[in-house]
Design a protein around this motif. Structure first.
Motif: not given
Ligand SMILES: [Zn+2]
Length: 284
Positions: A28, A242, A258
């Motif tokens: 990511e 998150l 994500f």
């Protein structure tokens, strides 16, 4: 496209801007770095430290970084950050890394020169670019802790001798910069940076760009810094995103959660690229 960073940094030095080296640990973060670079048409360095390679597995993380670099529309170097082991340097060069930072800064001067020379020799055999460090930058790459800026700073005369003796492509300096969070207002020793610049002709590197105000970054670019390392601020964006998403929606839809975090990191990286460009048109 995948490329060594030496020519990119030299071009930045000639034109008066700087490049970002952004640390990745996973897919990511790598996506965020590449999306930001492409959105800004900017060359970048994807940096992986020894801790990140240990965490993700060297071959796995290298293949993520190298795969993204090869597919990118801008120039991308894949760089080993803060490495103290020649074996690890050679292993990364074999995997296809196009740049390496050897970090002998904890060693006495002569031993740092010896280690750096060996690393330069290894990098040259693979056509890769090489950075070394002189002086001690406070803090640890992987843990974002708060630090005072009281490190052993780079001595300008030693820097000149070090670059001549080792043949490195770029030099990381300690001029009040720290890894992690700054305690209070960051204060860089610009006089020291100016002195180093006057004696050393290779591009200079400043680690610990997270938390440096744009005006400080601009001043450092004027005084010869061509590469800034950014790690902490990216991870803060990741974890904040998150945490907020899980608290707000309790959503466990992985691509969505994500994906939103990648966008948050991309925004931070784009802002950094913008400041590092220093008003110049970048050559992708
Ligand atoms: Zn660093």
């Amino acid at each position: 496209m995948l490329t060594p960073w030496n020519a990119l940094l030299r071009r930045a030095q000639e034109r008066g801007y700087a490049l970002g080296a952004f640390n990745t640990y996973n897919l990511e973060i790598t996506q965020a770095i590449l999306r930001a670079a492409e959105a800004k048409h900017a060359p970048v360095l994807i940096a992986t430290g020894s801790g990140a390679l240990k965490y993700a597995g060297s071959e796995a993380l290298a293949s993520i970084a190298l795969g993204h670099a090869r597919a990118a529309t801008t120039s991308v170097a894949v760089h080993l950050d803060h490495c103290t082991s020649i074996e690890e340097i050679v292993a990364c060069l074999r995997l296809g890394y196009t740049g390496v930072m050897v970090d002998g800064s904890a060693l006495p001067f002569g031993e740092n020169v010896d280690l750096t020379r060996r690393a330069v020799q290894a990098a040259r055999a693979y056509g890769a670019s090489i950075e070394a460090e002189l002086g001690a930058i406070v803090g640890d790459e992987d843990r974002a802790r708060t630090h005072e800026t009281n490190a052993a700073m780079t001595d300008p005369a030693q820097a000149e001798e070090f670059v001549r003796a080792t043949g490195v492509d770029a030099l990381a300096v300690a001029v009040g910069n720290v890894h992690g969070f700054y305690r209070g207002e960051p204060r860089l020793d610009f006089d020291r940076l100016r002195e180093i610049r006057a004696l050393v002709d290779v591009p200079l590197v400043l680690h610990g760009a997270s938390g440096l105000p744009p005006e400080t970054i601009k001043q450092a670019i004027v005084l010869g810094v061509c590469k800034f390392n950014v790690n902490t601020e990216i991870r803060v964006a990741l974890f904040d995103s998150l945490r907020a998403q899980l608290l707000e929606s309790g959503d466990y839809d992985l691509p969505k959660v994500f994906g939103t975090a990648v966008t948050a990191m991309q925004r931070v990286i784009e802002e950094k690229i913008e400041v590092f460009a220093h008003g110049q048109i970048l050559a992708p």
